[in-house]
Design a protein around this motif. Structure first.
Motif, PDB file in Angstrom:
ATOM      1  N   THR A   1      -5.249  11.777  -6.641  1.00 19.98           N
ATOM      2  CA  THR A   1      -4.665  10.809  -7.566  1.00 19.98           C
ATOM      3  C   THR A   1      -3.182  11.119  -7.758  1.00 19.98           C
ATOM      4  OG1 THR A   1      -5.109  12.154  -9.525  1.00 19.98           O
ATOM      5  CG2 THR A   1      -6.859  10.643  -8.812  1.00 19.98           C
TER       6      THR A   1
ATOM      7  N   ASP B   1      -5.074   0.609 -10.719  1.00 17.64           N
ATOM      8  CA  ASP B   1      -6.006   1.745 -10.735  1.00 17.64           C
ATOM      9  C   ASP B   1      -5.206   3.042 -10.733  1.00 17.64           C
ATOM     10  OD1 ASP B   1      -8.008   3.584 -10.502  1.00 17.64           O
ATOM     11  OD2 ASP B   1      -8.741   2.920  -8.542  1.00 17.64           O
TER      12      ASP B   1
ATOM     13  N   GLU C   1       0.837  -1.198   0.000  1.00 19.91           N
ATOM     14  CA  GLU C   1       0.000   0.000   0.000  1.00 19.91           C
ATOM     15  C   GLU C   1       0.873   1.249   0.000  1.00 19.91           C
ATOM     16  OE1 GLU C   1      -3.287   0.426  -0.328  1.00 19.91           O
ATOM     17  OE2 GLU C   1      -3.390  -1.712  -0.748  1.00 19.91           O
TER      18      GLU C   1
ATOM     19  N   GLU D   1      -5.280   8.610  -3.090  1.00 18.52           N
ATOM     20  CA  GLU D   1      -4.327   8.125  -2.092  1.00 18.52           C
ATOM     21  C   GLU D   1      -3.747   9.276  -1.283  1.00 18.52           C
ATOM     22  OE1 GLU D   1      -2.255   4.375  -4.247  1.00 18.52           O
ATOM     23  OE2 GLU D   1      -1.864   6.306  -5.203  1.00 18.52           O
TER      24      GLU D   1
ATOM     25  N   ASN E   1      -6.216   5.931 -11.221  1.00 18.29           N
ATOM     26  CA  ASN E   1      -6.991   7.060 -10.694  1.00 18.29           C
ATOM     27  C   ASN E   1      -7.324   6.918  -9.211  1.00 18.29           C
ATOM     28  OD1 ASN E   1      -7.319   8.382 -13.314  1.00 18.29           O
ATOM     29  ND2 ASN E   1      -8.641   6.638 -13.813  1.00 18.29           N
ATOM     30  N   LYS E   2      -6.659   6.005  -8.545  1.00 22.22           N
ATOM     31  CA  LYS E   2      -6.949   5.766  -7.130  1.00 22.22           C
ATOM     32  C   LYS E   2      -6.597   6.989  -6.284  1.00 22.22           C
ATOM     33  CE  LYS E   2      -5.983   2.524  -3.350  1.00 22.22           C
ATOM     34  NZ  LYS E   2      -5.198   1.338  -2.938  1.00 22.22           N
TER      35      LYS E   2
END
Length: 334
Positions: free
Chosen positions: A50, A39, A15, A44, A41-42
């Motif tokens: 993004t 992904d 992560e 975070e 476009n995650k």
């Protein structure tokens, strides 16, 4: 190039935000991570953004370019704090990244008003560049229109630019309540900005405010200036050829009738000097009858050409004085 990529690592199964993962890496490694990202476009990190937003925020041109090449990239992704890559690039005045983002076919140049962001931040050259774009919405809102934001932030050069652009609605009511002119005439008065606005014949000096502005609606900038006790602004507005002194608000009150309720008779005197002022004894009768300000009553009656000896007929305080004097005279009579 393809053979080189095959030997590069894919995104580790940990992560770690994509942007943080790529910091300090060479271009080929970044390309590999982006290509293999599940992904792209995650949202975070602490800012819930993004990788593209993070790259723009940190002015990483090459990283932005790589991310934009990903087929699934969403260049309009909105962060938790309502920020987009283009909005951030405009705020930072990074014109190279702005151009790069605008070259992407999926980018919405008007979403959340990047132009407004540039105006708010005072980036004059970027504003000029954005105004030249086909399809730019010069009145798009992100809480404020570009013009209102520029006036609010006192971006003088940008305000002048927008005043000269026929596409800009310079009388737009912010939040449906007040125009930019209302704003500079109100609580946060700005005489310099007032003069700049009034220099344009596109500004409506009598524009009415929207619903529930200050409890009711229909206030002209003159109403607002009187209400906020800005005599210098009232006098400046009165010098405008198109000023309407007799326009009423939603409670059927003219600027003059509002001035009568101020504690400073200077406003009444300023309005009385104006040739466009019309006064109606019937409209003013209630105020005249119950006012305890003798100086103001005398001033008004003089303007209405009511003889001094008849003032008691129009005002209860003076009527009582008249009755008392008459009674005393009668009592003294033999």
């Amino acid at each position: 190039m393809g053979g080189t990529h095959s030997s590069l690592p894919s995104v580790p199964e940990v992560e770690v935000p994509l942007y943080d993962l790529c910091v300090g890496k060479d271009i080929c490694t970044i390309e590999s991570y982006v290509r293999n990202c599940v992904d792209v476009n995650k949202m975070e990190g602490d800012l819930k953004e993004t990788a593209l937003q993070a790259a723009v925020r940190n002015s990483e041109y090459d990283f932005v370019k790589i991310l934009l090449s990903h087929p699934d990239i969403d260049p309009n992704a909105e962060s938790y704090y309502r920020n987009t890559p283009l909005l951030e690039a405009c705020r930072l005045n990074n014109r190279e990244i702005v151009r790069l983002l605008l070259s992407h076919p999926k980018v919405d140049m008007n979403y959340l008003s990047p132009l407004g962001s540039a105006c708010d931040a005072g980036h004059v050259e970027l504003v000029k560049e954005l105004l030249e774009l086909d399809g730019i919405d010069v009145n798009s809102e992100n809480f404020k229109t570009p013009f209102y934001a520029s006036v609010l932030r006192k971006r003088v050069e940008i305000v002048k630019l927008l005043l000269n652009d026929e596409r800009v609605d310079v009388n737009h009511l912010h939040d449906g309540k007040e125009s930019a002119l209302h704003r500079v005439c109100g609580y946060h008065s700005d005489f310099e900005m007032l003069n700049i606005l009034l220099s344009s014949d596109r500004i409506d000096v009598n524009v009415p405010s929207g619903p529930e502005h200050l409890g009711d609606s229909g206030h002209t900038p003159l109403h607002i200036a009187i209400r906020n006790n800005h005599l210098h602004i009232v006098e400046r507005l009165l010098s405008e050829p198109e000023i309407d002194l007799n326009k009423t608000n939603s409670v059927d009150q003219t600027p003059f009738e509002q001035a009568l309720r101020n504690y400073d008779n200077s406003f009444v005197c300023a309005l009385l000097k104006h040739p466009k002022l019309t006064m109606d004894v019937e409209r003013l009768s209630l105020f005249l009858r119950y006012s305890t300000d003798k100086e103001l009553v005398v001033l008004l009656c003089g303007a209405l050409e009511i003889p001094a000896e008849e003032l008691y007929k129009y005002n209860e305080t003076m009527l009582l004085t008249y009755v008392n004097k008459t009674t005393k005279k009668s009592a003294k009579a033999p």
